[in-house]
Design an enzyme around this catalytic site. Structure first.
Site, mmCIF file in Angstrom:
data_model
loop_
_atom_site.group_PDB
_atom_site.id
_atom_site.type_symbol
_atom_site.label_atom_id
_atom_site.label_comp_id
_atom_site.label_asym_id
_atom_site.label_seq_id
_atom_site.Cartn_x
_atom_site.Cartn_y
_atom_site.Cartn_z
ATOM 1 N N ASP A 1 -1.603 4.190 3.564
ATOM 2 C CA ASP A 1 -2.165 4.002 2.222
ATOM 3 C C ASP A 1 -2.286 2.875 2.170
ATOM 4 O OD1 ASP A 1 -2.788 3.940 -0.302
ATOM 5 O OD2 ASP A 1 -2.198 6.192 -0.892
ATOM 6 N N HIS A 2 -3.411 1.963 2.173
ATOM 7 C CA HIS A 2 -3.322 0.604 2.119
ATOM 8 C C HIS A 2 -2.893 -0.010 0.547
ATOM 9 C CE1 HIS A 2 -7.525 0.528 0.879
ATOM 10 N NE2 HIS A 2 -7.334 -0.414 0.405
ATOM 11 N N HIS B 1 -4.764 6.670 -3.143
ATOM 12 C CA HIS B 1 -4.104 5.670 -3.803
ATOM 13 C C HIS B 1 -3.957 5.996 -5.106
ATOM 14 C CE1 HIS B 1 -6.206 4.067 -0.425
ATOM 15 N NE2 HIS B 1 -7.390 3.892 -0.411
#
Ligand code: BG6
Length: 543
Positions: free
Chosen positions: A234-235, A297
């Site tokens: 999950d950047h 996010h």
């Protein structure tokens, strides 16, 4: 964010002390922008977290290396890590894709991607060293011969570059290809764990498209890799500003006493983008804004802001707290009144006329996919009882901004004439995730003059002004953590499942009811999203 030394960290320290075979100098041994030259690490104290963490001998294999993500983010991040001296000597980068390329063609692709998208300056000596470890394996994911070629390439690298059997497999391929890729890794002996080496798998989102498919994906992955070898990206968790939420909350005395329902009126979490779907019709249509970014996010941002203090910052302690808070999330009873969705219509972006979603290439004229989503959630805990968390995201909005706004209650009593406080709003703490990274505190102040008049002012912290180093890209941090075997910034499947559990009823409800409302590109979304907040006597922040 870790406190404990992982086995890899210890291995790395041994390597730094000259116990492992070396294959040339470490990358970037010329120091860059405030980073000490890594050669100095043989003197490092392993407990000192300020020193750079350098990965031990290893290789990174990217499936789907011709895709956008690889070109714009992954390959440049690998170069940036090399440039910062954080990759081991002999590091290997293997691309796997359905192209008839030789190693030289791949090198050129990596070179161009780095030149165009890397964060740090291009340095010929770093590039030369990185290039020596580049290999390309042409092949199909379902084809046994291709995986045999991959296995042979990896074995050659272990011999030639000293990667010692340590390899991370990055699945930057469409989700429908995850199962076959994972099966192939297993069948060709590439997922075999051993005390002498590690094998890890990196899974890009989306992790399924609902709870059931996420569980199925997890079953497939966990049949082949043990939990500690699975890194779900999950950047957002790799962003400095997101990690700073924990620093703000738990390194300071100032905020914790007011971080609860006694003082907080509500929280707004916004992820607004000015871009459209950027040629990603195949991925985006049928997925939509809520599955694309709220499930991951935005719910991670909610969890970090709402969770209790973890006993430490190791992966397990963080996960326990995030899970507890996600498990306590409650949906509104009336989804018609407390959620909103929209789809962008023709409009303007950056002074240019842009088509609506239905006019984008590859989007069916009758698509009902939402490009804007807003939802109200509550958290059933003593800390947050009765405090709404409003989450919203959209494409083709007025500007690109991600922020968390904690809006406080008004002072219980204002000992001023009513006219003096007409322009006083709610005290608000805004964590500016991007761009213009920083934190803003908004509060009331006296307007200079002979009258008592109070107006909102802001106090700002800006990363650019406070620190000289620029922040690493999220993917730099995350790829490095994969190579180091450090898991705190990677969601575990329990978190992923809880997030789907929250989202499923909402997207199912939407699927059964009407179409998304239209909003002109370049605006702040559909009117229904404003009405949703107006029902609670509130308005969206205009970042
Ligand atoms: C991705 C989404 O996860 O995040 C994209 O799939 C979105 O749709 C992107 O554009 C935004 O990332 P960032 O880091 O630019 O906010």
């Amino acid at each position: 964010m870790t406190d404990t030394a992982s086995p890899d960290t210890r291995q790395r320290d041994a390597d730094d002390a000259g116990l492992a075979p070396t294959h040339g100098r470490p990358y970037g041994s010329v120091a860059v922008a405030g980073v000490p030259a890594p050669d100095s690490n043989s003197l490092r104290d392993p407990q000192d977290r300020r020193l750079p963490r350098i990965a031990g001998p290893c290789g990174l294999i990217i499936f789907g290396v011709t895709g956008d993500l690889a070109r714009k983010k992954l390959l440049p991040a690998v170069y940036d890590l090399a440039n910062r001296g954080l990759l081991p000597p002999g590091f290997a980068l293997v691309g796997f894709a359905r192209r008839d390329w030789a190693n030289q063609d791949f090198e050129q692709i990596v070179h161009d991607a780095v030149k165009e998208h890397a964060r740090t300056p291009f340095r010929e000596e770093v590039w030369k060293q990185l290039k020596e470890g580049c290999r390309f394996v042409p092949g199909e994911l379902g084809d046994d011969a291709s995986f045999e070629r991959l296995r042979a390439t990896i074995e050659d690298l272990d011999r030639e570059r000293g990667t010692n059997g340590n390899h991370a497999f990055y699945l930057s391929v469409p989700p429908r290809m995850f199962p076959v890729t994972i099966r192939q890794l297993k069948e060709h002996g590439l997922a075999d764990q051993s005390p002498r080496h590690w094998r890890r798998v990196v899974v890009e989102k989306p992790f399924g498209h609902d709870l059931q498919s996420a569980r199925e994906l997890n079953r497939i992955v966990s049949e082949v890799f043990p939990p500690e070898a699975v890194f779900r990206i999950d950047h957002y968790l790799g962003k400095e500003t997101v990690q700073n939420i924990l620093a703000l909350r738990f390194a300071n005395q100032l905020y914790e006493p007011v971080w609860n329902a006694n003082y907080v009126d509500h929280v707004q979490i916004t992820m607004a983008e000015d871009i459209g779907i950027e040629g990603r019709a195949g991925y985006y249509d049928g997925i939509g804004a809520a599955r694309d970014v709220i499930q991951n996010h935005l719910l991670q941002l909610l969890a970090l802001n709402a969770m209790e203090e973890p006993v430490s910052f190791d992966a397990k302690s963080l996960r326990i707290e995030k899970q507890k808070v996600l498990a306590a999330v409650q949906l509104p009873r009336r989804l018609d009144l407390h959620t909103a969705r929209g789809q962008y219509a023709e409009g303007w972006a950056g002074g240019v006329k842009v088509p609506g979603y239905l006019g984008e290439e590859g989007i069916p004229a009758d698509s009902r996919t939402e490009t804007y989503a807003a939802i109200k959630l509550e958290i059933d805990t003593r800390r947050w009882a009765g405090v709404p968390f409003y989450l919203r995201t959209g494409k083709r909005l007025a500007r690109r901004v991600t922020e968390v706004g904690v809006v406080f209650k008004r002072a219980p009593h204002l000992p001023f004439a009513e006219t003096a406080t007409e322009e006083l709003g709610h005290n608000t703490l805004v964590m500016r995730i991007q761009p213009d990274e920083g934190i803003t505190l908004r509060f009331g102040s006296k307007v200079p003059g002979s009258q008592m008049e109070i107006r909102d002012v802001t106090m700002d912290f800006a990363y650019g002004g406070a620190f000289t180093e620029s922040s690493p890209e999220a993917y730099e941090r995350l790829i490095l953590d994969v190579l180091l075997g450090e898991p705190p910034l990677f969601p575990r499947h329990e978190e992923v499942e809880l997030s789907w559990q929250i989202l499923d009823p909402i997207v199912n409800y939407w699927a059964e009811h009407d179409k998304p409302d239209q909003y002109p590109a370049g605006t702040w979304g559909p009117a229904s999203a404003n009405e949703m907040l107006a029902r609670d006597g509130r308005t969206w922040r205009r970042p």
